[in-house]
Every structure is written in C-alpha cells, then in structure tokens.
Design a protein around this motif. Structure first.
Motif, PDB file in Angstrom:
ATOM      1  N   PHE A 112      -8.570 -19.196  33.306  1.00 31.42           N
ATOM      2  CA  PHE A 112      -9.169 -17.922  32.836  1.00 31.42           C
ATOM      3  C   PHE A 112      -9.471 -16.985  34.184  1.00 31.42           C
ATOM      4  O   PHE A 112      -9.968 -15.860  33.653  1.00 31.42           O
ATOM      5  N   ALA A 113      -8.612 -17.561  35.386  1.00 27.95           N
ATOM      6  CA  ALA A 113      -8.527 -15.683  35.750  1.00 27.95           C
ATOM      7  C   ALA A 113      -7.371 -14.597  34.956  1.00 27.95           C
ATOM      8  O   ALA A 113      -7.652 -13.506  35.234  1.00 27.95           O
ATOM      9  N   GLY A 175     -12.218 -26.589  42.589  1.00 24.09           N
ATOM     10  CA  GLY A 175     -11.104 -26.209  43.528  1.00 24.09           C
ATOM     11  C   GLY A 175     -11.581 -25.493  43.846  1.00 24.09           C
ATOM     12  O   GLY A 175     -11.638 -24.267  45.327  1.00 24.09           O
ATOM     13  N   VAL A 176     -11.894 -24.031  42.868  1.00 24.13           N
ATOM     14  CA  VAL A 176     -12.878 -22.683  42.934  1.00 24.13           C
ATOM     15  C   VAL A 176     -13.954 -22.761  41.993  1.00 24.13           C
ATOM     16  O   VAL A 176     -14.008 -23.387  40.947  1.00 24.13           O
ATOM     17  N   GLU A 177     -15.336 -22.411  43.205  1.00 20.71           N
ATOM     18  CA  GLU A 177     -16.818 -22.541  42.642  1.00 20.71           C
ATOM     19  C   GLU A 177     -16.639 -21.654  41.343  1.00 20.71           C
ATOM     20  O   GLU A 177     -17.229 -20.229  41.816  1.00 20.71           O
ATOM     21  N   THR A 178     -16.545 -22.142  39.996  1.00 19.74           N
ATOM     22  CA  THR A 178     -16.659 -21.207  38.877  1.00 19.74           C
ATOM     23  C   THR A 178     -17.010 -21.863  37.521  1.00 19.74           C
ATOM     24  O   THR A 178     -17.622 -23.133  37.716  1.00 19.74           O
ATOM     25  N   PRO A 179     -18.204 -21.348  37.044  1.00 19.86           N
ATOM     26  CA  PRO A 179     -18.747 -21.487  35.726  1.00 19.86           C
ATOM     27  C   PRO A 179     -18.060 -22.472  34.825  1.00 19.86           C
ATOM     28  O   PRO A 179     -18.112 -23.665  34.404  1.00 19.86           O
ATOM     29  N   TYR A 205     -16.680 -27.256  47.199  1.00 17.53           N
ATOM     30  CA  TYR A 205     -15.643 -26.435  46.686  1.00 17.53           C
ATOM     31  C   TYR A 205     -14.835 -26.337  47.179  1.00 17.53           C
ATOM     32  O   TYR A 205     -15.330 -26.233  48.679  1.00 17.53           O
ATOM     33  N   LEU A 206     -13.612 -26.572  47.084  1.00 13.75           N
ATOM     34  CA  LEU A 206     -12.354 -25.813  48.138  1.00 13.75           C
ATOM     35  C   LEU A 206     -12.375 -24.254  48.601  1.00 13.75           C
ATOM     36  O   LEU A 206     -12.715 -24.179  49.715  1.00 13.75           O
ATOM     37  N   THR A 207     -12.831 -23.975  47.946  1.00 12.29           N
ATOM     38  CA  THR A 207     -12.635 -22.227  47.927  1.00 12.29           C
ATOM     39  C   THR A 207     -13.875 -21.443  46.842  1.00 12.29           C
ATOM     40  O   THR A 207     -14.174 -21.920  46.430  1.00 12.29           O
ATOM     41  N   GLN A 208     -13.837 -19.792  47.098  1.00 12.43           N
ATOM     42  CA  GLN A 208     -14.550 -19.524  46.642  1.00 12.43           C
ATOM     43  C   GLN A 208     -14.612 -18.224  46.319  1.00 12.43           C
ATOM     44  O   GLN A 208     -12.914 -17.853  46.710  1.00 12.43           O
ATOM     45  N   VAL A 209     -14.855 -17.705  44.688  1.00 14.06           N
ATOM     46  CA  VAL A 209     -13.999 -16.478  44.036  1.00 14.06           C
ATOM     47  C   VAL A 209     -14.278 -15.000  45.060  1.00 14.06           C
ATOM     48  O   VAL A 209     -15.774 -15.304  45.831  1.00 14.06           O
TER      49      VAL A 209
END
Length: 349
Positions: A112-113, A175-179, A205-209
C-alpha cells in the motif's frame, strides 16, 4: 474472479514455488530471465517490492513466488527493485518511472505504500499497465488493484489462538500502524473473542507512519514479543513482515508459540524456530500476482479492484506442522459462517 477450485490449485503451486525461493541480490535491481527453453514472451515485468524485498520470508516473498511462476510458465522476463527504510515518496515514484522508461509493462507495486506513487506515475504513463497490492486509492483505467480480506484470515488464526492458549492470554504485533494492518488486528481479536469473550489480548505496533521500518526490523519484533511473553501471553500473532523472524526467536526462547503471516511460515522460517509456529494466516499474494500475469499472457490487461477473500481461498490458515489438526473442524466452521455472512468480521479494532 476465477472459481475457487482453480484458485486453490494456484495456491498449491505458489506455495511450492515459495518454499524454493531464496534471497535475491543485494543490488537495487535483479533480472529474472528464461533459460532459452520452453515458452517465450515479449512481456517485460517490472516488480517493485516493499521494504524487505525478496527474501523477507513473508509478504514480498509471496509476491515473488507468483512472479517466478509466471516467468517460468509463460516465458516472460522481469526486473526487480525494492524500497528502503525511510525513503521518500519521490523515490518510489522514480522507481516506477525507471521501469516505465525502460519499457517494462506491466509494472507491479507490492504494498500500500506505493499507492500515491502509482496514482501519480500511472497518469504520466497512460499506455503502461500497473498493478498494486493492498491499495484501492489509485483508480485509473491502466491500474489493477489487488486486495485481500485480511481480517477474515486473521479471524481464523485468532480463533486458533484462543482454542490453543493455556493462559487465556495472547498477543498481536503489527509492523506499522496503518488501516491495512489494523485489519489484521481487528480480525484476530474478533476471532479470539468468538471463542472466548474474556480472553486477554495485548496489541502493539513496532513503528508509526511514515516510518515503515517496522516491516523489516527483527530486533524490534523480538523485543515486542518478549514483552508480551514475559507478561503472560503464550501465543503471539505478528503482521510485521520481516520483523516476524524476531517474534519467532522470542517464542522459542520463551517456550511459547507464535503465528505467522502472509505465507506458510512453517515452511519458510529458519528451521530452528519451525516448531514454535502454531499456524500462519495465509494471504495468497502469489496467486493474485500470478492470475494478473496470466490474464496479461492471455491478452487482457485487468483494471479496477479484485478482492481475494475466504470464499475463493484468497486468505486462510495453514496446517503445516500439525499443531492445529485437532481444531480444523472448528476453524472451518467459522470459515463457512463468514462465507455465508453469518459472521461479519470487523476491519478496524
């Protein structure tokens, strides 16, 4: 969408291909050609991986398995490139432009990125065909959006965790807090609570956007999992890409269990941690990639959204290792209720 019987056969072929997949080159691009025998094709595929690339034993490797299957069966050629931790949006755009300028068509973006980059670059190259995994925001006649019902597969492994836990305490690591990753969490929680409404579930979550390193940092995954095991959880589900390797290491040290994601990680993880993998939430990216390229081989360039859910075995759970063999009847019962609409799985925690 194709019938589920055909889809299941493609899943099997993709798993066999994935089991044989090794790490690719450390270079930014990797060429995959044909041996000169068998079918040949003029199709040149550009594959843009997310962070971790080929060799992550998870999401990217599943996409790679679908690519490898198409290259072998249809005689297509391909070139690969992968994202790096912390790279700017412009770097993803340039990766896609480089493929387009070099004559690659189609170009597949894994993750999605790439949504913003696909939307922009596909408009710049209207005669080039693009596909993106896990994103529906890029809408154009030359873009195929290949998406999954991650919450449905996660429901099943959540139910498995609740049926197998001895402490009534489990965990989720994203892994990353995303929808998108929240869909994994939401399904996992719903499945566990369907079995035991009072079960304790830790989530982190390990990291944030915009920090996407959470998908490629096993050390962070291990630390987060250790914290959960130390707090009493005995099963932890990760949706963290390459960081999941650290979760498995933590499970081994804690004499606990873990649940893999995307591919059957019992077959792809290091053999030393194989026994801690209770099951994996299968997200058959390999089949989506293969089916897309199969359509192109037949002369059709798909566009718009194709959704892979439980009904077509686009998601599911693995049984490798035999640790859930005694509960497959219950899990398949939940699966059928989801397919029939009796259970509506949430997509947000």
């Amino acid at each position: 969408m194709r019938r589920s019987t055909k889809f299941a056969a493609l899943v099997t072929a993709g798993i066999l291909s994935l089991a044989a997949t090794g790490c690719g080159s450390d270079n930014d691009t990797t060429d995959n050609g044909t041996s000169g025998e068998g079918p040949t094709s003029d199709v040149k595929i550009g594959m843009a991986y997310d962070v971790g690339g080929r060799g992550d034993q998870s999401f990217n490797d599943s996409a790679a398995a679908g690519l490898d299957q198409a290259v072998e069966e249809f005689g297509m050629t391909s070139q690969e490139s992968e994202a790096t931790d912390g790279e700017a949006e412009s770097a993803r755009e340039e990766r896609l432009r480089t493929f387009a300028d070099a004559g690659f068509d189609p170009i597949i973006a894994v993750g999605f990125a790439y949504g913003g980059a696909i939307a922009k670059v596909s408009a710049e190259y209207p005669d080039v065909h693009f596909a993106i995994i896990d994103d529906e925001s890029a809408v154009a006649d030359n873009v195929a959006n290949l998406v999954f019902a991650e919450e449905q597969g996660s429901f099943l492994v959540g139910a498995a965790a609740a049926l197998k836990t001895e402490s009534d305490h489990i965990g989720f690591i994203g892994g990353v807090e995303t929808p998108l990753i929240q869909k994994f969490e939401a399904g996992f929680i719903a499945g566990a609570q369907a079995v035991n409404p009072k079960i304790k579930i830790d989530s982190t979550y390990l990291t944030q956007v915009p920090d996407f390193s959470g998908f490629g940092d096993p050390a962070k995954g291990k630390t987060a999992a250790q914290g959960m095991y130390d707090a009493g959880a005995d099963i932890v589900y990760h949706a963290a890409g390459g960081s999941g390797g650290g979760v498995f290491e933590a499970a081994k040290e804690a004499k606990a269990k873990a649940i893999g994601v995307d591919s059957d990680q019992y077959n792809t993880a290091d053999p030393s941690v194989q026994d801690v993998i209770l099951t994996s939430m299968l997200k058959n990216v390999n089949v989506a990639v293969y089916e897309y390229l199969s359509s192109i081989n037949d002369g059709t360039f798909p566009s718009g959204t194709t959704r892979y859910d439980l009904e077509v075995d686009g998601v599911g759970y693995s049984t490798s290792g035999g640790q859930v063999d005694d509960i497959t009847g219950e899990l398949d019962g939940y699966k059928q209720k989801i397919i029939d609409g009796e259970i509506k799985v949430p997509t947000a925690p």
